[in-house]
Every structure is written in C-alpha cells, then in structure tokens.
Enzyme design. Structure first.
Site, PDB file in Angstrom:
ATOM      1  N   GLY A  46       0.668  -1.142  -0.013  1.00 44.83           N
ATOM      2  CA  GLY A  46       0.076   0.020   0.090  1.00 44.83           C
ATOM      3  C   GLY A  46       0.864   1.214   0.071  1.00 44.83           C
ATOM      4  O   GLY A  46       0.317   2.449  -0.531  1.00 44.83           O
ATOM      5  N   GLU A  47       2.018   1.293   0.493  1.00 44.60           N
ATOM      6  CA  GLU A  47       2.894   2.413   0.691  1.00 44.60           C
ATOM      7  C   GLU A  47       3.528   2.800  -0.925  1.00 44.60           C
ATOM      8  O   GLU A  47       3.786   1.964  -1.326  1.00 44.60           O
ATOM      9  CB  GLU A  47       4.172   1.890   1.582  1.00 44.60           C
ATOM     10  CG  GLU A  47       3.705   1.776   2.920  1.00 44.60           C
ATOM     11  CD  GLU A  47       5.000   1.427   3.803  1.00 44.60           C
ATOM     12  OE1 GLU A  47       5.990   2.046   3.518  1.00 44.60           O
ATOM     13  OE2 GLU A  47       4.838   0.585   4.623  1.00 44.60           O
ATOM     14  N   SER A  48       3.373   3.902  -1.068  1.00 45.54           N
ATOM     15  CA  SER A  48       3.828   4.555  -2.410  1.00 45.54           C
ATOM     16  C   SER A  48       5.319   4.222  -2.787  1.00 45.54           C
ATOM     17  O   SER A  48       5.671   3.782  -3.739  1.00 45.54           O
ATOM     18  CB  SER A  48       3.543   6.173  -2.385  1.00 45.54           C
ATOM     19  OG  SER A  48       4.222   6.844  -1.493  1.00 45.54           O
ATOM     20  N   LYS A  55       6.911   1.659  -1.666  1.00 42.37           N
ATOM     21  CA  LYS A  55       7.153   0.255  -2.224  1.00 42.37           C
ATOM     22  C   LYS A  55       6.662  -0.108  -3.250  1.00 42.37           C
ATOM     23  O   LYS A  55       6.962  -0.944  -4.345  1.00 42.37           O
ATOM     24  CB  LYS A  55       6.387  -0.783  -0.977  1.00 42.37           C
ATOM     25  CG  LYS A  55       7.106  -0.865   0.456  1.00 42.37           C
ATOM     26  CD  LYS A  55       6.392  -1.569   1.381  1.00 42.37           C
ATOM     27  CE  LYS A  55       7.074  -1.615   2.587  1.00 42.37           C
ATOM     28  NZ  LYS A  55       6.467  -2.601   3.706  1.00 42.37           N
ATOM     29  N   ILE A  56       5.339   0.611  -3.669  1.00 45.09           N
ATOM     30  CA  ILE A  56       4.602   0.538  -5.163  1.00 45.09           C
ATOM     31  C   ILE A  56       5.717   0.889  -6.033  1.00 45.09           C
ATOM     32  O   ILE A  56       5.792   0.235  -7.339  1.00 45.09           O
ATOM     33  CB  ILE A  56       3.391   1.381  -5.291  1.00 45.09           C
ATOM     34  CG1 ILE A  56       2.447   0.675  -4.440  1.00 45.09           C
ATOM     35  CG2 ILE A  56       3.209   1.235  -6.797  1.00 45.09           C
ATOM     36  CD1 ILE A  56       1.142   1.526  -4.182  1.00 45.09           C
TER      37      ILE A  56
END
Length: 1447
Positions: free
Chosen positions: A641-643, A645-646
């Site tokens: 969900g973290e930007s 990590k994405i």
C-alpha cells in the site's frame, strides 16, 4: 495417397436409381470383354436421363419441337450431351482405350448443366446424380490424362452450382445431391488429385449448406451435418498416412479469413442457390502460399480446416455472448456441431498430430483455449463433448499437453464437480462422469502425480482429484445418490488400477529422501525422462522438495525469518542467502501469504531490492502486452500500500518488461509511467468509492509525452484502456478461491511455460509411484468407501465397495502401508455388527439376514488371512469379532485346539527328536463350568433340537435359512487359518496378534467377576498358547508377553478356576513342546515354571496331581535338554512339593526315580537338587515306607555318579581342581542329607539311612576328597548325628521313636567302621587328636545312656568291643604309642583317660606291661615326634567286628 475406405451407414435420400447403380456396378467391376461397352452404356443412360428431364421442361421441350432439324438452333448444353452420346460408343477400342480418354470428355457436359443458371432444380439434380454415379462406380481413373484438371473442374462446378428455384423441396433435393457429390468426390480414388485449395472449398461449401439448412427442412439439416462429419472424417483419416515432414513451408495465418467470413455470411463469390439470400465464400483466395494450396492435398488443408473448426467456437465472442454469462441466450447448436467435428478429427488423426507442428500448435493453443472456455458452459451437452475431446487428446497427445491438462482439471473439472463453486447438478454430474472416465485410464493418475504433483511449479492435481472423488462419495445429511456411487466408481477405478499394477514389478524399497547439500531446486533436471531408472528417483526427489517447500511456506507465513531459516536447514536455500534463491522460492512455491511476499519485495533493504529484481527476472514478458504482463506480475503477490514500495515494485517490473518487450516504448521510464497509469486507471474503474470514472480521453490525455517526450499511439492506449475496463487487475489476492479462473493473461503465461516445462513422463504398468500415491489417498479413500458401504442398500453397491476394500488391502500390504491396512480393518469390523453389544433377541438370525454384515465379515477375515503379515493394531478389532462369534457359539471347534495339536503331527520321527507329547487340552480335566456346545454344527443342532422339558416353537423356514447363511459365512471366513497359519506371519504382525490376544483377555482381576469374562479370557489364552506353539522357531519374539500374561493370571488367582487351570497347564504344555527345539531358551522356559510354585495353596492343591503328571511327562521327554542348574532347580522344586501330597507324591517320585536311577540323568548341575528332593521323599511319611527306603537307595547309588565324574575330572587338565572341589561339595551335601534322614521317626527308615550314610562315607574312595572334606564329614555330620540320636533316645517317647536301642547300635558301628576305614586319611589331619577325642567322648556318652530308665546291655557290650578293635588297629599302625617319658604324650594320656572311663581293663588288654616298656625305650630321641603309620604290609591283621548288616 490411396482412397480412404470409410465405413458409414449414411442413407442417401436423393439417390434416384439404386437398381441401375447396382447393375452398372456389377458390369463395371465384372471386367472382361464387355467392360468398355458397359461403361459406354452406363454413360449413355445417364445422358438419356438428363435429356429426358430437359424435354419435360417447357423451355427445353419447345426448342426440340421447333428446331428438330436445325442443330444450330439447339442450346449448347443439349449439343454437348448429344455429342457425348455420339462419341461414347467409339471409346474403348484398341485405338482409344478408356484409360486414354480424358475424363473431362464424359464429365464436362454434365458439369455444364450443373453450372448453368438456366437449368431448373430437377435438371440440375439429375445431372448431379449422374456425376455421383460416375464417382461412386470409380469410372474416373486418377491416372487418366487430364484427371487432375477434371477433378478440379468437378469441384469448381459443384461448389458453384447454379439453378432456378421452383419450389423449396426441389431446392433441398439439389442441395442434398451437391453434398452427396462432394462427399463422393472426397471418397473416390480421384480425391488424390485434389489440391489443398479444393479441399478447403469443399469444406466451405458443405458448411454453407449446413448454415443455410437452418431455415430449411429437418431432413436437409440432418443430412448436411452428417455429410460435414463424413467430410472431416474422410480428410483426417489420411493424416496417419502422411509421412513426417510432409508439411511444406509456412502458411499464412490469415489464409482462412474467407472461411471465417462464412460464419456471418460475408462471402464475396456466387451463390449455390438462385435465391440470393445468403452469400458464401466458394473458394479461398490466398495471396501467399499459393504453391502450397495447389499441391495435392495434405497437411496444409488439414491445418486450415482444423483452424476453421476452432474458429467456429469463437462465435460466442463475435456475437458478444459468454457461455457462462448468458446461458439461456447462448445457442449451443453451433459449438456442439463444431465440437463434434473436432472430436472426429482428433479421433482419426490420433497420435499422428504430434508429427506436424502447426496442427499440434492448434491443438495446444487455440483448441484448448476454447475448450477451457466452453468447459464452463451451463450446457451439459457442450460440457460432455468438451470432456470427450479432452479425453481423446489425453489418449493421443498427452505428452504435448502437460500444462493444458493441468489447467483443464484445475479450472474446469475441479470447479464444476463441486457445488460450492456454483455449478448445477447436471454440470457436476457430467464433470464427475468425465473424471471417472479419466480415472479408468490405467496410468492417468500415476501420470498426473509424476508430472504435476511432483513438479514444483505445478499444482497437486492428483491429490486434488483424489480428494474430490473421496469427498464426492460422501453422502452428507442425505441418502446415497447416483453422484455418490459415480464418485465411488472413480475412486475404485484408481485403486483397482494400482492393485492391477502390483503383479508387474517387485516392491521397491522406499528409501527416505533427504537433501545432503544445497542445490537450486528450480534447476533440478532428469537425465532421461523415458527411463524409469532415472525418472522415478527424480520425481520422488522433486516431490520431497515440493513438500519441504510447502512446510517452509507454512513457517514463512507465521514468521518469514524462521521460514527462511527452516529452508536453509533442509538445504533448499543456501547457508548464506542469495537474492536469486529467495526470489525463486517466492516465485515457485504455492501457499505463500501474498501479503508477506509483497511486503518483503517492496522493502527498502538492499537485499530485498536485489530479491525483487531477481524475482522480476523470473518472468517471461517477450512480445507480451503491457497490461497482460502487469496482470501476471501482480498475481504472484499483493502490491504493497505504501507509495515507495509500489514505486520499487513497478520499477523492477518496468525494467524487466522494457528489457524483453520494448515494442513502441523508448525507455524503461516510459514503461514505468505507463504501468503507474494503468494501476491508477484500474483503481479508478473498479473502486466503488470512485463516483466519477475516468474516460478514455482522460486516460489518453494523462499519458501525453511520456514516451521520451512523445505521445504513444492512440490505438495503443485505447486498447489498454478498454482492456483494463473490461477486466480488472486484481491487486488483492483472491481469498477463499480454491480454483483459479483461466483468464486470457494466464493462458498466455501458460503457453509460455509449456515451451519450457519439463518433458511429460509416460508411465507404464509398473507400480513405481503407487506407494507414495496411495499413502496420500488411502485415508480419504477408506473413509469414502466405508461411508458408501454404510449408506448403500443394493447388493451391487455392496459388492463394488467390497472390491474396493480388497484392492485397498492388497495395495497396503504390497507397499507396506500398515497404518492404512489397520484403518481398513477397523472400518470393516464396524460393519460386521459383531462389535455391537446391544442386546438382540436373536443375534445369529439377525446376522444371517444382514447381507452387509455378512459381506463385511467375509471381507475382513479374507483380508486377515491374505494380508495378515501387514496388520498391526487391527488385530484387536478382528479378535473382538472372533470373540463375539465365540460367545454366540459360531466358531469352528478347531480354532484353538487344532491350531496347536496339529502342528506337531508333521514332525519327522527320524530326526532324533522325541515324539510329541501326548498332552492336549483333552488330557486336562476342566475344573470350571463346562462351556456350552460350540462349533458350527453344534450351534445349528441347538436350533433344530426341541427340549422336551421346555417345549419351544419349531423354527420357521426363514429362521433356518438365516442360520444356514450365517454358518456358510463363518465357514467361508476360515477363521482357524489365522492361528494355524500364524507361523507364516511376519514378526511384527505376529507380535501384535499376541498383544491383541492378551489385551482382549482383559485383566485377570476383572475376568473372574463374571462367567462370560472368564470364558473369554480362557478362549484368548487358548489362542495365545496355540500361536505360541505354532511359532516355536520365533518363541523369543512372543515369550516375554506370553509369560507375563500367564504370570499375571497365576499370581492373581486365589481360588481354582478354569482360567488358572488353562494358564498353568498351558505353560507346562509350552515347555513340553518347546524344550527339544529351543535349548538356548531352556532356562527361560523352565524358570517360567516357578510360577507354579507361586500358586495360591488352594489352587495348587486342586491341580497338584495333574501338574505333577505334566512335569513328569516333561522330565521324561526332555531330561537330556535340561542343562542348567536353574532349570533343574525348578523341576526338583516342583517334584519336592509333591512329596507330601497324597495324590501327587507317587507320580512325583516316579519322575525323581527316572532322573536318578543308575545316574541316567544326573549331572553336576542337578546332583545336589536331586539329592535334596530325594531327602524330601525319604522324609515324607506320605505313602509306604518302602518309598522312603527307595529314596535312600537313590541317594546312595548317586555316589557312583560322583565317582565316575571324579575319574573323568582327572583327565580334564587345568579345570580339574575346580571340578573336584564341586564334586567334594556334592558328596558333603549327600552325607548331610542322609544325616537328616537318620533322625526319622520310622525305625526302618532311620536304620536304612544310617547304613546308607555309612556306605557313602566308606565308599568315597573313588572320590578325590580333601582333608578338609573329612573334617567336615566327621564334625558336622557324624558327631552331630550321634549327638542328635542320643538326645532323641533320652528325651523322646518310645511311641514316637521305636527301638532307638538298635539305632544307637547302628550309629556306634557306623562311627567305628568309618573311623577305622578312614584312619590313614584322618591321621594326617592336624585336628586328628581332637577328632579322636570326639570319637571317644561319644562312646563314653553312649555307655552312659539310659533307655527306659536303665542302661542298654547291648550298647554296654558293643562299645568296649568296638573300642578295643579300634585301639588295636591304632596300636598296630603306630598311631597309639607312648612316645617319651619327658613331658608325656597328650594323645596317649588323653586316650587312656577316656578309655578308662569306658572300660578300664582295655589298656592292659591292648598293651601288656612288657610291651609298654619296650615302646618307651624304642626311640627315645623321637619321643616328641608323631610316628607315621606303618605301611600296609606291616599292618597287623586285626579284624574289625562286622555289624549286623554286613557293612
């Protein structure tokens, strides 16, 4: 290429002249001189027929009338027909034989009529019939000049047939004839001249008729479809005959565009009808590959036709319908038709398809993709046809369809066969029927296991299918249905296949797998996938890896760190983790928590980033659309969900994608931006919280200038937009979905994987993997069959279940899966109803009326007899059934008795072993309550008998029949064989059987509480003894348990009872039987008899005589086999006890006499024990005195054995002294035992004991006795005896001890005789003086003894005589002499001191005064030295008075 000979029973409804055809055929095939003329006549008749029909038409008939004489006014069609008529009879002579005639010469007039749009339907129909006859009678020779052009012209003419439609019926008739002619053309020999193009045209035309027939009559519809089927069969029947590599060059994929257009009526050529309603393609225009299409037909046209058939299945997509979304509106007619054609093609093409890559590629991709789609159809007809096709594909092409088959079973069969995924009952039924069909293929499950379950990258199809069958067979809260029985059939087909394979190979040793060092598991390869010596070990290793990976996944899901550590410990990951190995673990391991995988991959840690890039590197995105690639990538984990990590995840994806499929993207940044944009679009379109959705224009506008500053093509972005809108990219894993759906992206991925997957392993009829497979499915299988058996009501289902049970037992035994066999036995025993202890009024009748119970009983005992080697805990349940039958009196009488008794009958009497003891259970009288009549006939006779005292109603016929069935069932069970054949059982099974018997017998304390319990315990003990005796070669295995059981019975029994009796005599019986064969266990066996000594007094007394009889038999039969002192101690203890038992003493003494008589079985090991036992019998006042005397004689005779052993000892060398010491100890114990008997109250016994003692003391010359032995003989034995006799004589009543005077006399004689006899040895003792004084003191005491108040005259007379004789001997030997006058001599002085007290005159009688003087002066110097006794030749001849007995 030869003409295909297809047998078909199709009816040709438009054939007009069958009689003429038959006659013509007879003429044509008859040959000979009239052959050519017959052909001419046949063609002439056809011309006449066409002209006749033309004349009936107004248009043609009018022309004949008005211009009969003017040929130029005739129509060209008529002219050509008449011209043919004139020429036909001129052919066939030597100048122009028929073979040299161009076929177009006699076919062209007919073809012109067919092509003409001026002719009506009747005329065209007759012309078509004529062509049909020429083709079917094989007039057209493929070798004739111009044959190829003629065939091509024929196809062109028929496929472009033109005629006027006058009425619907005639139109349908012509269409049927067109189909007939095209089919006849394909079947004729001339079809070898057809090109690929023309075959495609024929198929196209036929399909147009099929399509058009939808608006026509039923007959045309059926006939057209039948013709289409026959065409496909005709074409693909040639495939096996096409040589390898016949496929030339490449064929354009768009070549079949015209055929595809025919589906929707978009063709561009003329119509076969005059109506003009529909336009169809007549031929296929191919801009490329023209050379291929004009060659004689072969693989290219087959590829095109098959591609066309597959394209028919796409009609659902083209009209915007889905087979699963709108099942009512979807027309199943076209797919069913297409699937039927495809099935025919595959059936005929068979394994030959593999030889042709393009044809195979169609099967692998396009066909299977459509089958996956239509497999989920709500139509049972379509689903059934799909399953039939897949079964055919499996039979012929499974080596090329590994992953496709996995997908079919995972996404179709497993989904439809279970109601939880929304499948209807009909879908479930069809899917289950299909699965059962697959299971009936002998190697199907084995190949699924080897290729899929043992492949790390594939799902466990075998396990899933086996579980599906098991679960589907379970009736849950409902009665048994056909679906349950169907699933059971599939399950039994699988295990029956395993059972059938058992005889084809010996059992393999299943060595435990373990990885010794790290090897990248995704790189493991097999050296040879066709050689079982290689692939069997390989797939077992892969399965082990897969199992360990699943365990590692489970650990990882709980704690990622510990999960990776576990895999390092099992050598599936290296000791030092590297990014590639962890990435491959995430990529290829099923069951991982996708949230944890996503978090790990998105982590900012350097190692995690490396793993992420390695993970992306495992994907193959070559030539793949961006959205498809993104779908595949995000299916393997959950996008964090973290930007940040994405961003990291999408960056790794974009790098890999751009590396493999740059296409129109200029750099990886463009791929990254577009991927981000797709994720945002996906969220926008499929998140319900977003109200205002992004439009296509918005999406295109958002992605301006991202491709290196330039725009991406609008069409490219538009396609991406619609793809995302139609099909969501799931960024959250599907929870609770056990079966995946086959999406387009997954199918693309599957096709990529299929090119890299390991080769398909083909299994044969040997059971290489059956052990591992059955270990997986045995539990659910047994449970499923058991539940169906429980619910079933029809005998057919019962028998099916029984076959399943027996197959399970056979497999379990062969593969040593003892737990599975035990589970089966436990389950079966429940169905016998024998474990049901509820009170039934007539349990035997109820059993006879219960088919299920009787079948279960027969089956369980059949298994016990056949596969008993592998039963372990299941013996308990089997014994429960046996005990129940025993209580009902239904067991054969031989179950316990014969098992042991018959086993000894086969002994070889010449083998040197003793004959078997005559002991059997019948020898032992039963002390307890007699058991009621047992045995089969006994039970039956009880039913038939009528008690006169208590009249009962006569049994009905039904009762008699039920009892008869019961008895027949028990006879079929062969229960006695379980125990009589126990000697063939494996050790583990035998041990468990024995333990089960002990367990079933119960605790002895509880047993005696009720007669039934005791009866059960006795019966179990009988069986235990029986198997013990049957397994004498393995007695070590059983003995401990048997002994402890018998010991617990003996030690807990306080009163006589049948159980104690059986335990005691069973123990004796075991010892009797086994001693001759198990000398190494003799001590153990004999020690067990000490249990008899521990019997409660009341119990021992009740059985004493019988026990003694058995011990006697044991001794007589096995005395040579009893070697140890411990063994003899037990025997003699048992015999000694009987000495005082009125009934048993005689038998016990008989055994003792057997042992001791003439020293037959005396040995150093038992000597002292036997002497002590003899003393017991000598002391015993039970029985006659003669027996005590006999016992004393036995003791006396035993001295001979001591002497013999002593002689043998002198030759023994180093050990002689030790042995001699033992013999001296035995002699001492002998005389001590005799001393005790000398005190017996009975005069005869007492006196005989004294004489026996005297003989043993005097007769010990042959024994090497030491000086200490004589000291021990005199002081503790003789002196003590004399003292005791004196005390008895003085203090006891004469009533108790009669004639003690005589005994005292015998005692004195014994003293004197022994002393004089042993004087030489005694004089050398340092204690001689003390011993001598002891002798004198006893004589002195005896002189003073008073019997009945006065001294005994006989004693008074005897003692001085004995003393005088003794003194004379001592004098003669120089022992008694006065040595010196200085200091005196103590021996001399003390002697005379005592002698004077006894008889004062003896000194003067023995030594006169002169002799004394001489004696004093003889050796004055040596007065202090003892004088040695004289040699034997100087001994004076002094006679010792003989005693009364002559001793």
């Amino acid at each position: 290429m030869g003409r295909p000979r297809l047998q078909n029973s199709a009816i040709n409804p438009i054939e007009e002249e069958p009689a003429a055809d038959a006659a013509s055929l007879a003429v044509v095939v008859g040959g000979g001189g009239g052959h050519d003329a017959a052909l001419a006549c046949m063609i002439n008749s056809e011309v006449s027929a066409v002209l006749a029909v033309m004349r009936r038409n107004v248009r043609w008939g009018g022309r004949y009338a008005s211009a009969a004489d003017d040929h130029h006014l005739e129509h060209s069609l008529v002219q050509s027909l008449k011209s043919l008529r004139r020429q036909v009879f001129s052919w066939g002579d030597a100048r122009r034989p028929w073979k040299a005639v161009d076929p177009s010469a006699y076919l062209r007039p007919f073809l012109d009529v067919i092509c003409s749009d001026e002719t009506g339907a009747p005329i065209t129909g007759v012309a078509l019939s004529s062509v049909y006859k020429i083709l079917t009678l094989e007039v057209l020779d493929p070798g004739a000049p111009g044959a190829e052009a003629t065939v091509h012209a024929l196809v062109d003419a028929v496929t472009s047939c033109r005629f006027e439609v006058t009425d619907p019926a005639s139109e349908e008739a012509v269409l049927m004839k067109i189909l007939q002619v095209l089919l006849a053309c394909m079947r004729s020999r001339a079809s070898a001249r057809l090109s690929n193009q023309h075959v495609c045209t024929i198929v196209n035309t036929c399909f147009r008729v099929v399509h058009q027939a939808g608006t026509k009559g039923e007959l045309l519809q059926r006939f057209s479809r039948h013709t289409m089927h026959e065409l496909i069969r005709c074409i693909f029947s040639h495939l096996p005959g096409v040589r390898d590599g016949a496929e030339i060059g490449g064929v354009d994929k768009d070549r079949a565009a015209g055929i595809k257009q025919a589906e929707n009526g978009n063709g561009s050529a003329g119509s076969v009808t005059g109506s003009g309603d529909d336009n169809f393609v007549v031929g296929v225009e191919v801009p490329n590959g023209v050379r291929i299409m004009v060659e004689p037909y072969g693989i290219p046209c087959m590829v095109e036709v098959f591609h066309f058939l597959c394209s028919l299945l796409n009609i659902a997509e083209q009209i915007g319908l889905s087979p699963t979304s709108n099942t009512i509106a979807f027309d199943e007619d076209v797919p069913l038709f297409a699937l039927g054609l495809i099935n025919s093609a595959i059936e005929l093409g068979g394994p030959s398809i593999c030889k042709h890559p393009r044809l195979l590629a169609l099967m692998q991709d396009e066909l299977f993709r459509n089958l996956m789609q239509f497999g989920l159809s709500m139509s049972p007809l379509i689903l059934s046809m799909v399953c039939s096709i897949v079964l055919n594909l499996y039979q012929h092409l499974r080596t090329e369809l590994k992953l496709q088959l996995e997908a079919f079973f995972s996404c179709v069969i497993l989904r439809l066969a279970q109601s939880r995924y929304g499948a209807s009952y009909h879908q479930q039924e069809v899917a289950m029927e299909a699965l059962v069909d697959f299971c009936r293929q002998k190697t199907f499950m084995a190949e699924m296991y080897a290729n899929l379950d043992c492949d790390v990258t594939c799902s466990n199809v075998f396990e899933d299918l086996a579980n599906l069958l098991s679960k589907s067979a379970f009736p849950v809260n409902c009665p048994l249905s056909s679906m349950h029985v169907l699933a059971l059939d599939g399950l039994i087909a699988v295990i029956q296949g395993m059972a059938d394979r058992i005889g084809n190979a010996p059992p393999r040793s299943e060595e435990p797998m373990e990885l010794e060092e790290y090897t990248p598991f995704w790189t493991v390869k097999c050296e040879d996938y066709s050689d079982p010596n290689h692939w069997v070990k390989f797939v077992r290793c892969r399965k082990y890896i897969k199992r360990r990976l699943m365990i590692g996944a489970d650990h990882f899901n709980r704690d990622p760190k510990k999960g990776l550590e576990f895999l390092q410990g099992t050598h599936l990951l290296p000791e030092k983790l590297d990014p590639q190995s962890v990435a491959c673990f995430f990529r290829y391991t099923g069951g991982l928590d996708k949230n944890l995988v996503g978090d790990f991959l998105g982590n900012h840690d350097e190692f995690c980033v490396q793993v992420l890039h390695e993970f992306a590197g495992t994907f193959d995105f070559q030539d793949m659309n961006l959205d498809t690639a993104l779908r595949l990538f995000l299916e393997t984990f959950r996008l964090p969900g973290e930007s940040q990590k994405i961003h990291r995840v999408l960056e790794a994806f974009s790098e890999r994608y751009f590396e493999q499929s740059p296409q129109i993207l200029v750099n990886k940044d463009a791929a990254l931006l577009l991927s981000y944009s797709l994720i945002m679009l996906n969220t926008d379109q499929h998140n319900v919280q977003v109200k205002k959705k992004m439009t296509e224009e918005d999406f295109i506008r958002n992605n301006r200038h991202i491709n290196g500053g330039h725009d991406l093509p609008r069409e490219f972005l538009s396609e991406l937009y619609h793809s995302i809108c139609r099909n969501e990219i799931r960024t959250i894993p599907e929870q609770g979905i056990g079966v995946l759906e086959m999406s387009p992206s997954r199918w693309i991925d599957l096709m990529r994987k299929s090119k890299k997957t390991s080769p398909y392993i083909v299994c044969d009829s040997r059971p290489y993997l059956d052990h591992d497979m059955f270990a997986i499915m045995s539990g659910p299988t047994i449970a499923a069959i058991s539940v169906v058996f429980d619910y079933a009501e029809h005998e057919e289902v019962f028998l099916t279940c029984v076959d399943g049970f027996l197959a399970v037992a056979k497999i379990s035994a062969f593969h040593h899966l003892e737990d599975a066999l035990d589970d089966l036995v436990v389950s079966l025993c429940k169905f016998t109803t024998l474990l049901n202890t509820s009170l039934v009024e007539e349990p035997v009748m109820a059993f006879g009326d219960d088919t299920k119970a009787r079948l279960a009983t027969e089956t369980v005992f059949n298994i016990a007899n056949r596969y008993g080697d592998h039963i372990r805990t299941g013996w308990r349940n089997i014994l429960d059934c046996i005990l129940r039958l025993h209580k009902l009196g239904l067991l054969p009488a031989c179950v316990a008795s014969d098992a042991a008794d018959d086993s000894e009958l086969s002994l070889d009497p010449n083998h040197g072993k003793p004959a078997p003891s005559s002991l059997s259970m019948s020898h032992v009288p039963v002390m307890g309550t007699p058991r009621r009549s047992s045995g089969l006939m006994g039970r039956f006779s009880q039913l038939l008998s009528l008690d006169t005292e208590e009249p009962r109603s006569k049994p009905t016929e039904q009762q008699l029949a039920a009892h008869q069935r019961t008895l027949q069932t028990i006879q079929k069970c062969h229960i006695d064989s379980i125990f009589t054949e126990s000697k063939f059982l494996q050790a583990d099974s035998l041990l468990h059987l024995a333990r089960a018997l002990i367990w079933a017998a119960g605790r002895p304390q509880k047993v005696t509480s009720s007669p039934d319990d005791e009866d059960t315990a006795v019966f179990c003990l009988e069986l235990l003894i029986a198997i013990t005796l049957n397994n004498r070669d393995r007695i070590v295995l059983l003995w401990q348990g048997v002994y402890e059981h018998i010991a617990s019975i003996v030690q807990s029994t306080l009163m006589p009872c049948a159980l104690a009796e059986k335990a005691v005599f069973g123990l004796l019986r075991i010892c009797q039987r086994l001693l001759p064969y198990k000398e190494n266990l003799a001590d153990e066996l004999l020690r067990s008899l000490q249990l008899v000594l521990k019997l409660d007094a009341r119990v021992a007394d009740a059985y004493c005589e019988n026990i003694t009889q058995e011990v006697t038999r044991l001794v007589k039969a096995n005395a040579p086999h009893i070697k140890s002192q411990m063994g003899w101690r037990t025997i003699t203890s048992l015999l000694s006890i009987t000495a005082r038992h009125p009934e048993a003493s005689e038998v016990g003494f008989e055994a003792l006499v057997f042992i001791m008589s003439e020293g037959a079985h005396l040995s150093p090991a038992n000597y002292i024990l036997c002497v002590e036992a003899s003393r017991q019998f000598a002391d015993s006042r039970v029985g006659l005195t003669d027996r005590s005397v006999h016992a004393l004689d036995l003791m006396t005779e035993s001295l001979n054995s001591l002497a013999r052993w002593s002689r043998e000892t002198r030759e023994a060398g180093e050990e002689s002294e030790k042995i001699s010491e033992g013999i001296r100890e035995m002699w001492l114990r002998l005389v001590q035992a005799l001393r005790k008997v000398c005190l017996d109250q009975r005069e005869e016994v007492r006196n005989h004991a004294l004489l026996s003692l005297q003989r043993c003391l005097v007769g010990a010359e042959g024994i090497s006795l030491s000086t200490s032995s004589w000291t021990q003989a005199f002081d503790p034995v003789i002196f003590t005896l004399l003292d005791d006799l004196l005390e008895i004589a003085q203090n006891h009543s004469q009533k108790d001890y009669r004639n003690m005077e005589g005994t005292l006399l015998h005692a004195m004689k014994l003293l004197s005789k022994v002393f004089l006899q042993l004087l030489r040895e005694l004089y050398g003792l340092s204690s001689f003086c003390k011993l001598w004084l002891g002798v004198l003191s006893r004589m002195e005491k005896y002189m003073k003894v008073k019997l009945r108040g006065k001294r005994s005259e006989k004693v008074q007379e005897l003692i001085p005589e004995l003393l005088k004789n003794t003194l004379l001997v001592m004098k003669a030997r120089g022992i008694l002499a006065k040595r010196s006058t200085i200091g005196g001599d103590s021996l001399w002085e003390l002697t005379w001191l005592h002698v004077n007290n006894i008889a004062p005159s003896l000194q003067s009688q023995v030594f006169a005064g002169q002799e004394l003087e001489q004696e004093v002066h003889a050796k004055p110097k040596e007065s202090g030295t003892p004088i040695e006794p004289n040699s034997s030749n100087s001994r004076p001849q002094v006679e010792v008075p003989a005693d009364q007995s002559g001793g």
